[in-house]
Scaffold this active site. Structure first.
Site, PDB file in Angstrom:
ATOM      1  N   TYR A 125      -5.074   9.650  -1.841  1.00 52.39           N
ATOM      2  CA  TYR A 125      -4.570  10.571  -2.538  1.00 52.39           C
ATOM      3  C   TYR A 125      -5.121  11.817  -2.595  1.00 52.39           C
ATOM      4  O   TYR A 125      -4.577  13.458  -3.088  1.00 52.39           O
ATOM      5  CB  TYR A 125      -5.294   9.581  -3.829  1.00 52.39           C
ATOM      6  CG  TYR A 125      -5.174   8.585  -4.672  1.00 52.39           C
ATOM      7  CD1 TYR A 125      -4.561   8.072  -2.879  1.00 52.39           C
ATOM      8  CD2 TYR A 125      -4.268   7.867  -5.081  1.00 52.39           C
ATOM      9  CE1 TYR A 125      -4.134   6.164  -3.339  1.00 52.39           C
ATOM     10  CE2 TYR A 125      -3.953   7.171  -5.868  1.00 52.39           C
ATOM     11  CZ  TYR A 125      -4.375   6.614  -4.824  1.00 52.39           C
ATOM     12  OH  TYR A 125      -3.188   4.874  -4.872  1.00 52.39           O
ATOM     13  N   LYS A 172     -11.731  -1.914   3.828  1.00 52.16           N
ATOM     14  CA  LYS A 172     -11.103  -2.386   5.542  1.00 52.16           C
ATOM     15  C   LYS A 172     -11.470  -1.860   6.073  1.00 52.16           C
ATOM     16  O   LYS A 172     -11.438  -1.393   7.224  1.00 52.16           O
ATOM     17  CB  LYS A 172      -9.364  -2.294   4.780  1.00 52.16           C
ATOM     18  CG  LYS A 172      -8.832  -3.235   5.720  1.00 52.16           C
ATOM     19  CD  LYS A 172      -8.252  -4.286   5.731  1.00 52.16           C
ATOM     20  CE  LYS A 172      -7.273  -4.748   6.404  1.00 52.16           C
ATOM     21  NZ  LYS A 172      -6.921  -6.357   6.464  1.00 52.16           N
ATOM     22  N   ASP A 205      -8.447  -7.298   1.145  1.00 51.35           N
ATOM     23  CA  ASP A 205      -6.704  -9.012   0.703  1.00 51.35           C
ATOM     24  C   ASP A 205      -8.217  -9.611   0.729  1.00 51.35           C
ATOM     25  O   ASP A 205      -7.576 -10.800   0.141  1.00 51.35           O
ATOM     26  CB  ASP A 205      -6.542  -8.601   2.806  1.00 51.35           C
ATOM     27  CG  ASP A 205      -7.028  -8.296   3.649  1.00 51.35           C
ATOM     28  OD1 ASP A 205      -8.320  -8.187   4.107  1.00 51.35           O
ATOM     29  OD2 ASP A 205      -6.594  -8.974   4.464  1.00 51.35           O
ATOM     30  N   ASP A 229      -6.952   2.009  -7.024  1.00 51.82           N
ATOM     31  CA  ASP A 229      -6.019   1.698  -8.193  1.00 51.82           C
ATOM     32  C   ASP A 229      -5.043   0.195  -8.106  1.00 51.82           C
ATOM     33  O   ASP A 229      -4.626   0.177  -8.820  1.00 51.82           O
ATOM     34  CB  ASP A 229      -4.721   2.924  -7.553  1.00 51.82           C
ATOM     35  CG  ASP A 229      -3.519   3.704  -8.144  1.00 51.82           C
ATOM     36  OD1 ASP A 229      -3.185   2.782  -9.715  1.00 51.82           O
ATOM     37  OD2 ASP A 229      -3.007   4.320  -7.908  1.00 51.82           O
ATOM     38  N   ASP A 233      -4.718  -2.831 -11.290  1.00 52.20           N
ATOM     39  CA  ASP A 233      -3.310  -3.266 -11.468  1.00 52.20           C
ATOM     40  C   ASP A 233      -3.506  -4.732 -12.130  1.00 52.20           C
ATOM     41  O   ASP A 233      -3.401  -5.908 -12.367  1.00 52.20           O
ATOM     42  CB  ASP A 233      -2.558  -2.913 -11.644  1.00 52.20           C
ATOM     43  CG  ASP A 233      -1.854  -2.012 -12.130  1.00 52.20           C
ATOM     44  OD1 ASP A 233      -3.211  -0.321 -12.275  1.00 52.20           O
ATOM     45  OD2 ASP A 233      -0.782  -1.218 -12.151  1.00 52.20           O
TER      46      ASP A 233
END
Ligand code: NAI
Length: 336
Positions: A125, A172, A205, A229, A233
């Protein structure tokens, strides 16, 4: 005690939801003087200028605390995200999003109670991207030891403060061995200082799969900006949607409280947005201001309205407008 707070209504459903949140927060009896300031897509359209005016940043610095509606960021074209600029500009490094099952809110799970802690100032970001040659672009992922250590520290401190048992770092680092590797190494270092709190690591994942299978096994989730982020959600989807998940952006000096959701252009202006997410963010703000009792009363009033299920917005299966739902919460507050 009299508090002063900057209020940024924001774009889309922001103003209509923020208006009701302010009515509800005032109804808790806490004395708040609100200074309304502007930011967002609407501001730059209206004045053809900066979507994050210096006067808005100055107001937040002055009051140290803000309640903020969502800000629209155009996809592909347009200016960089104002949200990112705000978080970086005020060094609001810790994004805190409690994700909890609520009474009366239909979802697949009954026992979710976790907190997403998202590093807010770096990662992909940073907006460092360029065209190398036509057809080839490069975007940089920036991870620093300093920011990773402080967000890990924040997560473990929160776990200790809230008597939570476990922190899971999500990463990751199997692919991004250096950047996510550094993040993980910092989490491990901090974890060693908190022997009473269990520490685990999950590749992002796999974390998504585990979250949708059994979210009850998660407690505090610690991660860099992009994963945070996305997982926020996903988490909202586990407990009834974006209408019911609050959040806070916390720094050493300032704090900006805002819902996880965006400006929801599909329902903006219709008066049907769920006011809970921003109101609950306001509840987090009350706690931050030391108004624990009022925050507790607000929580009880919200739970009562949800349990009754009569005056809830469309996203929760009801027919109430934003204002009607706010009125119902205020009626309960008056009775507490
Ligand atoms: P969104 O969160 O605005 O909407 C996703 C879906 O959830 C939509 O169907 C919407 O109607 C629904 N929804 C969201 N909040 C709701 C509420 N309070 N009550 C009832 N339904 C609600 O996400 P989307 O559409 O991807 O983004 C729209 C804009 O918002 C974009 O410009 C994006 O950049 C911005 N955004 C801003 C954020 C912020 O200011 N913190 C956070 C996320 C997105």
């Amino acid at each position: 005690m009299q508090h002063t707070v900057a209020l940024i209504p924001g774009d889309g459903i922001g103003p209509e939801a923020a208006e009701q949140a302010v009515r509800i927060l005032n109804a808790t009896g806490v004395s708040i003087e609100w200074e309304t300031v502007e930011a967002g897509h609407g501001v730059s359209l209206k004045y053809g200028g900066d979507p994050l005016p210096e006067s808005t940043l100055a107001a937040i610095r002055r009051h140290r605390v803000a309640l903020k509606g969502p800000l629209t960021t155009e996809v592909v074209v347009g200016r960089p995200s104002v949200n990112v600029a705000l978080r970086k500009g005020l060094d609001l490094y810790a994004c805190v999003r409690p994700i909890k099952t609520l009474p009366g809110v239909a979802s697949r799970y009954t026992d979710v109670d976790m907190v997403v802690i998202r590093e807010n100032t770096e990662d992909l970001y940073c907006g460092i991207e360029h065209l190398v040659i036509p057809g080839v672009v490069e975007t940089l992922k920036l991870i620093t030891e300093k920011a990773s250590l402080r967000i890990a520290q924040y997560a473990f401190d929160l776990a200790r403060r809230e008597r939570r048992n476990k922190v899971t770092a999500i990463h990751k680092a199997n692919i991004m061995k250096l950047s996510d590797g550094l993040f993980l190494e910092c989490c491990r270092r901090v974890a060693r200082e908190y022997p009473e709190i269990a520490y685990a690591e999950l590749i992002v994942d796999n974390a998504c799969m585990q979250l949708v299978r059994d979210p009850s096994r998660f407690d505090v989730l610690l991660m860099a900006n992009l994963y945070g982020d996305i997982i926020s959600d996903l988490g909202a989807g586990l407990v009834g949607g974006l209408g019911v998940v609050p959040g806070a952006n916390i720094g050493e000096e300032y704090a900006v409280f805002e819902a996880v959701h965006g400006s929801a252009p599909d329902i903006a202006g219709k008066g049907i947005a769920n006011p809970l997410a921003i109101t609950m963010s306001g509840g987090m703000m009350l706690k931050h201001l030391g108004e624990e009792k009022a925050a507790q009363a607000l929580d009880e009033a919200i739970q009562a309205v949800l349990k009754q299920g009569r005056t809830v917005t469309r996203d929760l299966g009801g027919t109430a407008t934003t204002r009607e739902m706010a009125d119902a919460i205020m009626d309960h507050l008056a009775g507490i």
